[in-house]
Design an enzyme around this catalytic site. Structure first.
Site, PDB file in Angstrom:
ATOM      1  N   SER A   1      16.118 -53.503 -71.087  1.00 35.21           N
ATOM      2  CA  SER A   1      16.378 -52.312 -71.917  1.00 35.21           C
ATOM      3  C   SER A   1      15.946 -52.585 -73.363  1.00 35.21           C
ATOM      4  O   SER A   1      15.953 -51.691 -74.192  1.00 35.21           O
ATOM      5  CB  SER A   1      17.851 -51.943 -71.873  1.00 35.21           C
ATOM      6  OG  SER A   1      18.618 -53.062 -72.255  1.00 35.21           O
TER       7      SER A   1
ATOM      8  N   ALA B   1      15.580 -59.316 -67.014  1.00 32.64           N
ATOM      9  CA  ALA B   1      16.231 -59.536 -65.721  1.00 32.64           C
ATOM     10  C   ALA B   1      15.781 -58.561 -64.629  1.00 32.64           C
ATOM     11  O   ALA B   1      15.721 -58.929 -63.449  1.00 32.64           O
ATOM     12  CB  ALA B   1      17.745 -59.452 -65.887  1.00 32.64           C
TER      13      ALA B   1
ATOM     14  N   HIS C   1      14.157 -68.079 -73.282  1.00 30.75           N
ATOM     15  CA  HIS C   1      15.535 -68.570 -73.199  1.00 30.75           C
ATOM     16  C   HIS C   1      15.665 -69.823 -72.342  1.00 30.75           C
ATOM     17  O   HIS C   1      16.760 -70.162 -71.917  1.00 30.75           O
ATOM     18  CB  HIS C   1      16.458 -67.465 -72.653  1.00 30.75           C
ATOM     19  CG  HIS C   1      16.608 -66.302 -73.592  1.00 30.75           C
ATOM     20  ND1 HIS C   1      16.987 -65.048 -73.166  1.00 30.75           N
ATOM     21  CD2 HIS C   1      16.411 -66.204 -74.932  1.00 30.75           C
ATOM     22  CE1 HIS C   1      17.030 -64.229 -74.222  1.00 30.75           C
ATOM     23  NE2 HIS C   1      16.679 -64.901 -75.299  1.00 30.75           N
TER      24      HIS C   1
END
Ligand SMILES: [Zn+2]
Length: 228
Positions: free
Chosen positions: A181, A20, A113
């Site tokens: 992350s 993101a 995704h």
């Protein structure tokens, strides 16, 4: 200091693993930060779950429609440089469902995704464009509920995306993790398919702790890509 530009020049196949953070400079909020998509929601993962879509399709639609569509968002320098590098010699495997890597012209993209802008009817599998979906989540002809072609919590990843991502990682001699992350499986497990001598680089403003050997570039990704 680690020279990313030189590492990219020397590499035969560069695989980017993105999240993101890559789209935040394009005005798309991420999921988990203070102003992110999940902020203010008690159980955000439920909102984006298979169970919610099945049991409360109107809640699901309301949330997705109000919070996730940014059709005017434009690719930023990170998308653009990644597109140029991967078109020449590499692949982008992304968790993002915003389609911005493709919008930047990237040809070798694995949307791990799925993609928010692909819509289909759950009943008859006819496809629709997102503009139709933003008008209504019902297929008038058969009463079926429309949904975006993204992987919801509780759903399996498409096998094609998995196999394409695994081969992109296996082919790479340089892996660049950016905008994530890298804590959420199964995406974070992809590095297990890397060759033993593949160099792994992570670009992130906060230092990452990852369970494998990697070069940390602690910086703003836009500046890093701008300089390439
Ligand atoms: Zn239908």
């Amino acid at each position: 200091m680690f020279d990313l530009k030189q590492a990219i020049e020397k590499a035969n196949h560069v695989t980017f693993l993105t999240g993101a953070g890559v789209s935040v400079p394009s005005g798309i909020p991420d999921y988990r930060s203070k102003n992110g998509l999940y902020a203010g929601h008690q159980n955000p993962e439920y909102l984006l779950s298979q169970d919610n879509l099945r049991d409360h399709p109107e809640d699901f639609y309301k949330f997705v429609k109000a919070s996730m569509y940014y059709p005017d968002a434009k690719p930023n320098v990170i998308h653009e440089k990644m597109a140029a590098i991967s078109n020449e010699k590499g692949t982008i495997v992304t968790q993002n469902v915003d389609g911005l890597h493709a919008k930047a012209g990237a040809k070798h993209v694995v949307e791990f995704h799925g993609n928010l802008y692909r819509i289909y009817c759950q009943k008859c599998h006819q496809t629709f464009n997102y503009q139709q979906y933003l008008q209504s989540d019902r297929h008038e002809k058969d009463g079926g509920i429309l949904r975006p072609d993204i992987v919801l919590y509780g759903e399996a990843l498409p096998e094609q995306a998995i196999s394409q991502a695994v081969s992109a990682v296996g082919e790479a001699d340089l892996i660049i993790i950016c905008g994530t992350s890298f804590q959420v499986a199964p995406f974070s497990m992809l590095v297990n398919y890397a060759q033993p001598n593949t160099q792994i680089v992570a670009i992130n403003e906060q230092r990452l702790r990852l369970p494998f050997k990697f070069e940390m570039i602690q910086a703003d990704a836009q500046q890093v890509f701008q300089a390439l």
